[in-house]
Design an enzyme around this catalytic site. Structure first.
Site, PDB file in Angstrom:
ATOM      1  N   CYS A   1       2.559   1.417 -12.282  1.00 46.18           N
ATOM      2  CA  CYS A   1       2.379   2.429 -13.329  1.00 46.18           C
ATOM      3  C   CYS A   1       2.513   1.815 -14.719  1.00 46.18           C
ATOM      4  O   CYS A   1       1.617   1.103 -15.146  1.00 46.18           O
ATOM      5  CB  CYS A   1       3.322   3.610 -13.115  1.00 46.18           C
ATOM      6  SG  CYS A   1       2.752   5.088 -13.969  1.00 46.18           S
TER       7      CYS A   1
ATOM      8  N   HIS B   1       2.019   5.107  -7.841  1.00 48.43           N
ATOM      9  CA  HIS B   1       3.421   4.823  -7.501  1.00 48.43           C
ATOM     10  C   HIS B   1       3.575   4.613  -5.994  1.00 48.43           C
ATOM     11  O   HIS B   1       4.048   5.512  -5.281  1.00 48.43           O
ATOM     12  CB  HIS B   1       4.326   5.970  -7.952  1.00 48.43           C
ATOM     13  CG  HIS B   1       4.690   5.922  -9.403  1.00 48.43           C
ATOM     14  ND1 HIS B   1       5.707   5.117  -9.886  1.00 48.43           N
ATOM     15  CD2 HIS B   1       4.167   6.551 -10.467  1.00 48.43           C
ATOM     16  CE1 HIS B   1       5.797   5.273 -11.197  1.00 48.43           C
ATOM     17  NE2 HIS B   1       4.878   6.138 -11.578  1.00 48.43           N
TER      18      HIS B   1
ATOM     19  N   GLU C   1       5.760   3.036  -4.384  1.00 51.69           N
ATOM     20  CA  GLU C   1       7.166   3.092  -3.927  1.00 51.69           C
ATOM     21  C   GLU C   1       7.585   4.516  -3.552  1.00 51.69           C
ATOM     22  O   GLU C   1       8.417   4.700  -2.671  1.00 51.69           O
ATOM     23  CB  GLU C   1       8.100   2.488  -4.997  1.00 51.69           C
ATOM     24  CG  GLU C   1       8.511   3.414  -6.140  1.00 51.69           C
ATOM     25  CD  GLU C   1       7.408   3.713  -7.144  1.00 51.69           C
ATOM     26  OE1 GLU C   1       6.265   3.236  -6.953  1.00 51.69           O
ATOM     27  OE2 GLU C   1       7.686   4.437  -8.113  1.00 51.69           O
TER      28      GLU C   1
END
Ligand code: MN
Length: 247
Positions: A114, A217, A219
């Site tokens: 990001c 994102h 994660e």
């Protein structure tokens, strides 16, 4: 030995209690959990303006995750802020950029997420759209209201890229950004786009060097059990292991 992965800390400040106003450095747990799931040892890299300390921080890890956060100060890429430019964190801008430049110099693997893709791009000479409204073809919702681990838009991936090797020619991602890569930094290439032409990933042109930035994102998806996104972290850890063995 599992590779040690530095996760760059974000900065905020206490909003209540006796330490109100004090700055604090933190990382989202999803980064930590994703690195562990992929076989790495996560270590937080707290920002500092001391360049000697920063250098030793970079030298002491096998790879670095450049995390999400606030917008980058556009003055760094020689633009005045437009109305839609968001809040900035100047100390973090300096830290991230110096970490990226030094890691790039040492060829330490980098995974930018990001703000991280934007920081890599700006640190190495590229620039950004300060707001997606500056992109004439833009029409997709890149600030999703769906749950963070829910993929909401698709991306097309360039054949022959590292990302193509990981995901194939397309996949679906989550989206929490209002800025995007504009001119890609020298030594890097855009390798994924949403259907409206917004750059969703860049990677180093050097095939022997793992440096990838993604605009979504992963994660938030990998830590919640998304095996597809975990593959990105596993490839990153693999590259860090190789790099670590060279020491
Ligand atoms: Mn997006």
């Amino acid at each position: 030995m599992k590779p040690k992965i530095g996760i760059v800390g974000n900065i905020t400040y206490e909003t209540e209690g006796v330490t109100i106003g004090e700055e604090k450095i933190f990382v989202m747990r999803a980064y930590v959990d994703s690195i562990i799931k992929a076989g790495g040892i996560p270590l937080v890299m707290p920002l500092t303006l001391d360049f000697d300390v920063l250098k030793e921080q970079v030298e002491s890890v096998d790879g670095i995750v450049i995390t999400g956060g606030q917008d980058i100060n556009p003055l760094i890429y020689n633009e005045e802020p437009i109305e839609k430019q968001g809040g900035i964190t100047p100390d973090r801008d300096w830290y991230d950029i110096e970490v990226i430049k030094y890691a790039f110099h040492l060829k330490k693997p980098l995974l930018g997420i990001c703000r991280g893709i934007q920081a890599i791009n700006v640190a190495l000479g590229g620039n950004l759209y300060q707001d997606l409204s500056q992109i004439p073809t833009h029409y997709i919702k890149h600030s999703q209201k769906a749950k963070p681990d829910h993929p909401t838009h698709s991306i097309d991936i360039a054949e022959g890229s590292r990302l193509y090797y990981i995901f194939g020619k397309n996949t679906v991602v989550n989206s929490f950004h209002h800025q995007a890569v504009k001119r890609v930094a020298k030594g890097f290439k855009a390798v994924a786009w949403s259907k409206d032409g917004v750059v969703e990933a860049i990677e180093a042109e050097d095939e022997d060097y793992f440096a990838i930035g993604v605009q979504w994102h992963p994660e938030l998806m990998a830590s919640k059990g998304n095996e597809n996104m975990l593959k990105l972290f596993k490839e990153f850890i693999k590259a860090c292991e190789k790099r670590g063995n060279k020491k």
